[in-house]
Design a protein around this motif. Sequence first.
Motif, PDB file in Angstrom:
ATOM      1  N   ASP A 131      36.718  30.165  42.286  1.00 42.97           N
ATOM      2  CA  ASP A 131      36.258  28.919  41.663  1.00 42.97           C
ATOM      3  C   ASP A 131      35.416  29.177  40.421  1.00 42.97           C
ATOM      4  O   ASP A 131      35.348  28.313  39.525  1.00 42.97           O
ATOM      5  N   VAL A 132      34.753  30.332  40.362  1.00 47.86           N
ATOM      6  CA  VAL A 132      33.958  30.651  39.163  1.00 47.86           C
ATOM      7  C   VAL A 132      34.726  31.563  38.208  1.00 47.86           C
ATOM      8  O   VAL A 132      34.176  32.028  37.205  1.00 47.86           O
ATOM      9  N   GLY A 133      36.015  31.819  38.516  1.00 43.13           N
ATOM     10  CA  GLY A 133      36.866  32.558  37.605  1.00 43.13           C
ATOM     11  C   GLY A 133      36.793  34.066  37.697  1.00 43.13           C
ATOM     12  O   GLY A 133      37.233  34.766  36.778  1.00 43.13           O
ATOM     13  N   VAL A 134      36.251  34.586  38.799  1.00 40.11           N
ATOM     14  CA  VAL A 134      36.161  36.042  38.967  1.00 40.11           C
ATOM     15  C   VAL A 134      37.404  36.513  39.724  1.00 40.11           C
ATOM     16  O   VAL A 134      37.504  36.379  40.940  1.00 40.11           O
ATOM     17  N   THR A 135      38.361  37.069  39.001  1.00 41.70           N
ATOM     18  CA  THR A 135      39.597  37.570  39.588  1.00 41.70           C
ATOM     19  C   THR A 135      39.577  39.091  39.637  1.00 41.70           C
ATOM     20  O   THR A 135      38.667  39.732  39.105  1.00 41.70           O
ATOM     21  N   ARG A 136      40.604  39.656  40.265  1.00 39.18           N
ATOM     22  CA  ARG A 136      40.710  41.115  40.325  1.00 39.18           C
ATOM     23  C   ARG A 136      40.778  41.701  38.922  1.00 39.18           C
ATOM     24  O   ARG A 136      40.142  42.716  38.618  1.00 39.18           O
ATOM     25  N   GLU A 137      41.546  41.033  38.042  1.00 39.57           N
ATOM     26  CA  GLU A 137      41.699  41.529  36.682  1.00 39.57           C
ATOM     27  C   GLU A 137      40.359  41.552  35.948  1.00 39.57           C
ATOM     28  O   GLU A 137      40.055  42.487  35.205  1.00 39.57           O
ATOM     29  N   ASP A 162      30.503  28.534  54.759  1.00 36.04           N
ATOM     30  CA  ASP A 162      31.441  28.843  55.841  1.00 36.04           C
ATOM     31  C   ASP A 162      32.839  29.145  55.331  1.00 36.04           C
ATOM     32  O   ASP A 162      33.792  29.196  56.117  1.00 36.04           O
ATOM     33  N   ARG A 163      32.955  29.339  54.043  1.00 32.69           N
ATOM     34  CA  ARG A 163      34.262  29.666  53.462  1.00 32.69           C
ATOM     35  C   ARG A 163      34.272  31.125  53.014  1.00 32.69           C
ATOM     36  O   ARG A 163      33.221  31.712  52.751  1.00 32.69           O
ATOM     37  N   PRO A 164      35.446  31.746  52.928  1.00 33.03           N
ATOM     38  CA  PRO A 164      35.519  33.136  52.461  1.00 33.03           C
ATOM     39  C   PRO A 164      34.901  33.287  51.079  1.00 33.03           C
ATOM     40  O   PRO A 164      34.993  32.389  50.239  1.00 33.03           O
ATOM     41  N   VAL A 165      34.267  34.420  50.848  1.00 30.69           N
ATOM     42  CA  VAL A 165      33.626  34.677  49.566  1.00 30.69           C
ATOM     43  C   VAL A 165      34.628  34.581  48.423  1.00 30.69           C
ATOM     44  O   VAL A 165      34.288  34.186  47.304  1.00 30.69           O
ATOM     45  N   MET A 166      35.889  34.895  48.720  1.00 36.03           N
ATOM     46  CA  MET A 166      36.926  34.854  47.696  1.00 36.03           C
ATOM     47  C   MET A 166      37.079  33.457  47.111  1.00 36.03           C
ATOM     48  O   MET A 166      37.397  33.308  45.914  1.00 36.03           O
ATOM     49  N   ASP A 167      36.842  32.425  47.907  1.00 32.92           N
ATOM     50  CA  ASP A 167      36.936  31.052  47.399  1.00 32.92           C
ATOM     51  C   ASP A 167      35.919  30.824  46.290  1.00 32.92           C
ATOM     52  O   ASP A 167      36.219  30.217  45.256  1.00 32.92           O
ATOM     53  N   ILE A 225      38.661  53.418  41.884  1.00 32.61           N
ATOM     54  CA  ILE A 225      38.086  52.098  41.631  1.00 32.61           C
ATOM     55  C   ILE A 225      39.097  51.000  41.938  1.00 32.61           C
ATOM     56  O   ILE A 225      38.776  49.991  42.571  1.00 32.61           O
ATOM     57  N   ASP A 226      40.340  51.194  41.492  1.00 31.72           N
ATOM     58  CA  ASP A 226      41.386  50.196  41.762  1.00 31.72           C
ATOM     59  C   ASP A 226      41.554  49.971  43.263  1.00 31.72           C
ATOM     60  O   ASP A 226      41.651  48.827  43.723  1.00 31.72           O
ATOM     61  N   ASN A 227      41.574  51.068  44.020  1.00 31.12           N
ATOM     62  CA  ASN A 227      41.751  50.952  45.472  1.00 31.12           C
ATOM     63  C   ASN A 227      40.557  50.251  46.124  1.00 31.12           C
ATOM     64  O   ASN A 227      40.727  49.393  47.006  1.00 31.12           O
ATOM     65  N   GLU A 228      39.350  50.608  45.669  1.00 32.70           N
ATOM     66  CA  GLU A 228      38.159  50.014  46.283  1.00 32.70           C
ATOM     67  C   GLU A 228      38.021  48.528  45.937  1.00 32.70           C
ATOM     68  O   GLU A 228      37.562  47.738  46.757  1.00 32.70           O
ATOM     69  N   VAL A 229      38.399  48.157  44.722  1.00 34.42           N
ATOM     70  CA  VAL A 229      38.377  46.740  44.358  1.00 34.42           C
ATOM     71  C   VAL A 229      39.326  45.959  45.246  1.00 34.42           C
ATOM     72  O   VAL A 229      39.000  44.868  45.741  1.00 34.42           O
ATOM     73  N   ASP A 230      40.508  46.526  45.475  1.00 33.27           N
ATOM     74  CA  ASP A 230      41.473  45.861  46.358  1.00 33.27           C
ATOM     75  C   ASP A 230      40.925  45.726  47.773  1.00 33.27           C
ATOM     76  O   ASP A 230      41.087  44.675  48.413  1.00 33.27           O
ATOM     77  N   GLU A 231      40.266  46.775  48.254  1.00 39.85           N
ATOM     78  CA  GLU A 231      39.697  46.726  49.598  1.00 39.85           C
ATOM     79  C   GLU A 231      38.584  45.670  49.697  1.00 39.85           C
ATOM     80  O   GLU A 231      38.506  44.898  50.651  1.00 39.85           O
ATOM     81  N   LEU A 232      37.712  45.653  48.691  1.00 39.73           N
ATOM     82  CA  LEU A 232      36.613  44.683  48.690  1.00 39.73           C
ATOM     83  C   LEU A 232      37.129  43.252  48.631  1.00 39.73           C
ATOM     84  O   LEU A 232      36.648  42.360  49.341  1.00 39.73           O
ATOM     85  N   LEU A 233      38.110  43.004  47.761  1.00 36.26           N
ATOM     86  CA  LEU A 233      38.651  41.654  47.640  1.00 36.26           C
ATOM     87  C   LEU A 233      39.407  41.248  48.902  1.00 36.26           C
ATOM     88  O   LEU A 233      39.447  40.061  49.249  1.00 36.26           O
ATOM     89  N   ASP A 234      39.984  42.224  49.566  1.00 33.84           N
ATOM     90  CA  ASP A 234      40.654  41.924  50.838  1.00 33.84           C
ATOM     91  C   ASP A 234      39.633  41.437  51.861  1.00 33.84           C
ATOM     92  O   ASP A 234      39.870  40.456  52.581  1.00 33.84           O
ATOM     93  N   HIS A 235      38.486  42.088  51.913  1.00 31.94           N
ATOM     94  CA  HIS A 235      37.426  41.642  52.817  1.00 31.94           C
ATOM     95  C   HIS A 235      36.830  40.310  52.352  1.00 31.94           C
ATOM     96  O   HIS A 235      36.446  39.470  53.186  1.00 31.94           O
TER      97      HIS A 235
END
Length: 341
Positions: A290-296, A281-286, A33-43
């Motif tokens: 902005d809504v406070g959803v971090t990796r943690e 047109d901005r990365p989903v990570m933005d 799960i940790d690895n997949e979360v990192d991969e998803l957030l990277d994308h």
Amino acid sequence: MSKTSPSLADTLLEAHVKHEMSALKGAKLKKFIDNEVDELLDHAGSVTLNRLVSAEQVMGVIQRIVVDMELDAGIPELAAEMATEVMNASVQSDTTLGDILSREQASGFIEEALELRHQRERIIAEIMAHPVYQELVSNLVYHGLVNYLYEDNLITRSVPGVGSMMKFGKKMANRAVPGLDETFERRIKAWLADSLPGLISRSEQFLHKALSDDELRDTVMAAWVSLEGRTIAELKEGLGDVELQEFVVMGYEFWLNFRKTGYFEGCARAVVEHLFAKYGDRPVMDLLQDVGVTREVIVTEVESLALPIVEVLAKEGYLEALVRRRLGAFYRSAAAKKLLA
């Protein structure tokens, strides 16, 4: 295909299932799960929102799930039961209004409300113009004037017996001239009708001056101070279970109608279109940041909810059956038979 091929396929399937099941528990699952979360957030740092979904697709989801979905009749009943349980919970007697909303927060709400002067003035004007209020003013002035003339003026209060004499004179005059009382009443009311616009205007001016920011602030805060120490159970006294359930049902029926209005659709579309105008047109990570959803946040919730659910599904045998259905289709396929021939 040789006779050993099916046995080999079965052997490979069993080994594959065992491998997958071992990877879906304990430390291996957490690491996965940790690895997949990192991969998803990277994308998510490179893929834009528009590439994943469009505004119309989101509106389609809202239309199907929020607007068109038929809700079972048991929902309002369940909601009413839940509301009753909440209102009857012991926490209602242990919690004061001040525990929920601090005095500083209440003061902040009041200050923001005081900024709505235009709306306040408009409400006062609409109240003044309402026929019920005008009838109230007219009746108050009329009865006050009649009462003053016959009972409460300076002469009747200062000179003993004058009040009784005026009432006696009124009765005698009515006997001598039948209908005099009605004529007197009509004239007073006619005068009131002519004077009413001026009375209403002066009432409105008085309210604008009386309901100043300082006066409203002091009045509301004084009321708040008297209530903040009372428990929620005390504040809800008089609201029985039946009444509460009726309110819940009414709210539910309102929602069923409201969700199908053009107003709701317009509001939803405005929100969705603004979201895509800002983040499309901005990365989903933005958007996530902005809504406070971090990796943690993601990892914490997955570990708190997903891992226990997976554990239960594994104990129930569902997870292994799922893996077998998924992998078995491949090992029984023509492609696998050809490779193992």
